[in-house]
Design a protein around this motif. Structure first.
Motif, PDB file in Angstrom:
ATOM      1  N   UNK A 247       0.835  -1.157  -0.055  1.00  0.00           N
ATOM      2  CA  UNK A 247       0.000   0.153   0.163  1.00  0.00           C
ATOM      3  C   UNK A 247       0.895   1.226  -0.048  1.00  0.00           C
ATOM      4  N   UNK A 248       1.061   1.895  -0.962  1.00  0.00           N
ATOM      5  CA  UNK A 248       1.860   2.942  -1.307  1.00  0.00           C
ATOM      6  C   UNK A 248       1.190   4.306  -0.584  1.00  0.00           C
ATOM      7  N   UNK A 249      -0.031   4.298  -0.132  1.00  0.00           N
ATOM      8  CA  UNK A 249      -0.719   5.285   0.583  1.00  0.00           C
ATOM      9  C   UNK A 249      -0.050   5.500   2.171  1.00  0.00           C
ATOM     10  N   UNK A 250       0.424   4.504   2.548  1.00  0.00           N
ATOM     11  CA  UNK A 250       0.720   4.415   4.049  1.00  0.00           C
ATOM     12  C   UNK A 250       2.349   5.025   4.102  1.00  0.00           C
ATOM     13  N   UNK A 251       2.499   5.986   4.799  1.00  0.00           N
ATOM     14  CA  UNK A 251       3.927   6.420   4.723  1.00  0.00           C
ATOM     15  C   UNK A 251       4.756   5.417   5.143  1.00  0.00           C
ATOM     16  N   UNK A 252       6.136   5.597   4.613  1.00  0.00           N
ATOM     17  CA  UNK A 252       7.320   4.686   4.840  1.00  0.00           C
ATOM     18  C   UNK A 252       7.048   3.139   4.422  1.00  0.00           C
ATOM     19  N   UNK A 253       5.847   2.774   3.707  1.00  0.00           N
ATOM     20  CA  UNK A 253       5.730   1.198   3.303  1.00  0.00           C
ATOM     21  C   UNK A 253       6.725   0.920   2.278  1.00  0.00           C
ATOM     22  N   UNK A 254       6.761   1.734   1.304  1.00  0.00           N
ATOM     23  CA  UNK A 254       7.863   1.796  -0.186  1.00  0.00           C
ATOM     24  C   UNK A 254       9.341   1.693   0.583  1.00  0.00           C
ATOM     25  N   UNK A 255       9.486   2.467   1.645  1.00  0.00           N
ATOM     26  CA  UNK A 255      10.905   2.444   2.099  1.00  0.00           C
ATOM     27  C   UNK A 255      11.181   1.084   2.668  1.00  0.00           C
ATOM     28  N   UNK A 256      10.246   0.704   3.528  1.00  0.00           N
ATOM     29  CA  UNK A 256      10.225  -0.413   4.290  1.00  0.00           C
ATOM     30  C   UNK A 256      10.446  -1.576   3.365  1.00  0.00           C
ATOM     31  N   UNK A 257       9.729  -1.772   2.187  1.00  0.00           N
ATOM     32  CA  UNK A 257       9.661  -2.681   1.305  1.00  0.00           C
ATOM     33  C   UNK A 257      10.872  -2.786   0.639  1.00  0.00           C
ATOM     34  N   UNK A 258      11.597  -1.705   0.221  1.00  0.00           N
ATOM     35  CA  UNK A 258      12.743  -1.768  -0.685  1.00  0.00           C
ATOM     36  C   UNK A 258      13.949  -2.247   0.617  1.00  0.00           C
ATOM     37  N   UNK A 259      13.677  -2.158   1.813  1.00  0.00           N
ATOM     38  CA  UNK A 259      14.667  -2.431   2.946  1.00  0.00           C
ATOM     39  C   UNK A 259      14.844  -4.031   2.974  1.00  0.00           C
ATOM     40  N   UNK A 260      13.670  -4.613   2.406  1.00  0.00           N
ATOM     41  CA  UNK A 260      13.290  -6.157   2.444  1.00  0.00           C
ATOM     42  C   UNK A 260      12.355  -6.576   3.426  1.00  0.00           C
ATOM     43  N   UNK A 261      11.730  -5.668   4.090  1.00  0.00           N
ATOM     44  CA  UNK A 261      10.746  -6.156   4.902  1.00  0.00           C
ATOM     45  C   UNK A 261       9.200  -6.528   4.389  1.00  0.00           C
ATOM     46  N   UNK A 262       8.821  -7.253   5.032  1.00  0.00           N
ATOM     47  CA  UNK A 262       7.392  -7.856   4.405  1.00  0.00           C
ATOM     48  C   UNK A 262       6.581  -6.844   5.095  1.00  0.00           C
ATOM     49  N   UNK A 263       5.941  -6.112   3.992  1.00  0.00           N
ATOM     50  CA  UNK A 263       4.880  -5.090   4.600  1.00  0.00           C
ATOM     51  C   UNK A 263       3.590  -5.292   3.743  1.00  0.00           C
ATOM     52  N   UNK A 264       3.466  -6.024   2.774  1.00  0.00           N
ATOM     53  CA  UNK A 264       2.313  -6.263   1.988  1.00  0.00           C
ATOM     54  C   UNK A 264       1.878  -7.892   1.782  1.00  0.00           C
ATOM     55  N   UNK A 265       1.732  -8.264   0.780  1.00  0.00           N
ATOM     56  CA  UNK A 265       1.758  -9.594   0.296  1.00  0.00           C
ATOM     57  C   UNK A 265       2.515  -9.967  -0.513  1.00  0.00           C
ATOM     58  N   UNK A 266       3.186 -10.921  -0.366  1.00  0.00           N
ATOM     59  CA  UNK A 266       4.181 -11.581  -1.027  1.00  0.00           C
ATOM     60  C   UNK A 266       3.632 -12.685  -1.841  1.00  0.00           C
TER      61      UNK A 266
END
Length: 270
Positions: A247-266
């Motif tokens: 969800x790109x509307x949630x602040x920092x989600x993109x940053x966290x995903x790029x860092x390798x975190x699981x923040x959405x659906x894989x």
């Protein structure tokens, strides 16, 4: 390796391109990843860009910050304007190949707008399917914007039913990630990821953090978050064996995903 290469060359000179031994030798050839350190981002057209500055500006800020540590190929979706064009063109009984060109023109517009927003940071939008200048942009500024629509145009393979092009911007961005041998593919949309139903219309929809292509198809979810052909492309991929939808509307989600975190659906190939 030499014998495999020699065998493959001999088979290519002597056999049909559909010969089973030739195909096996080609499959055994060593892989070469062109951009193994790059990540492809697909910025949704309808889900993000069509929402205007409230959705796009925060993502621009995240992209600018993230490119300090990550090499980013940023593909754009088409969105609502493309759906309007599809509606008119389908009503005129025009073919899928023409609809593909119309949808591509909207994805091009979104790439141009996103490119202009990022221009003062040295990040440019590139034209054309070859993307020949991408390595230079990545080497210099770690990011580049491209139109996500695959350039099939009149050569678009028609869907089994209807004339809506089956390979659209989700598929186009995945193909860039796979063909360049990139390390990750992230879809930036307006939902947390995949649900058992449409979370916009069903209060009983349950979030699914991780799922395989086969599981999605078994549950009848194959066309619920990504374009249907993407699942088959993922299943057969050699390099990109999973994608993440965030969800790109949630602040920092993109940053966290790029860092390798699981923040959405894989979604995994297997």
């Amino acid at each position: 390796m030499t014998s495999t290469t020699a065998e493959l060359e001999a088979l290519l000179m002597q056999r049909s391109l559909t010969d089973t031994q030739l195909l096996a030798a080609a499959e055994a050839a060593a892989d070469f990843r062109i951009l193994p350190n790059a990540t492809v981002l697909k910025i949704g057209g309808q889900s993000v860009i069509d929402r205007g500055r409230a959705a796009v500006y925060p993502l621009v800020d995240e992209i600018v910050a993230a490119r300090k540590e990550h090499k980013l190929l940023i593909g754009t979706g088409a969105g609502t304007r493309a759906r309007h064009l599809y509606s008119i063109a389908a009503g005129l009984n025009l073919p899928a190949g023409l609809l593909s060109q119309l949808g591509g023109s909207v994805a091009d517009q979104n790439a141009a707008m996103l490119g202009q927003l990022l221009a003062k940071h040295g990040i440019s939008a590139v034209d054309g399917a070859g993307l020949s200048s991408v390595p230079l942009f990545l080497a210099e500024v770690n990011a580049v914007v491209f139109s996500g629509m695959p350039p099939y145009k009149l050569w678009m393979r028609p869907a089994a039913e209807g004339v809506i092009p089956p390979y659209r911007t989700d598929a186009g961005c995945f193909l860039v990630a796979e063909q360049f041998g990139c390390k990750a593919m992230i879809y930036v949309k307006d939902e947390n990821g995949l649900y058992t139903g449409n979370p916009k219309t069903s209060s009983n929809a349950t979030f699914i953090p991780k799922i395989s292509v086969d599981e999605m198809k078994a549950k009848g979810l194959q066309d619920s978050i990504l374009e249907f052909p993407v699942l088959d492309l993922l299943k057969k991929a050699r390099h990109v064996r999973e994608v993440q939808v965030i969800n790109g509307l949630v602040p920092s989600n993109l940053t966290r995903a790029l860092a390798g975190e699981h923040v959405g659906t894989i979604i995994t190939a297997s």
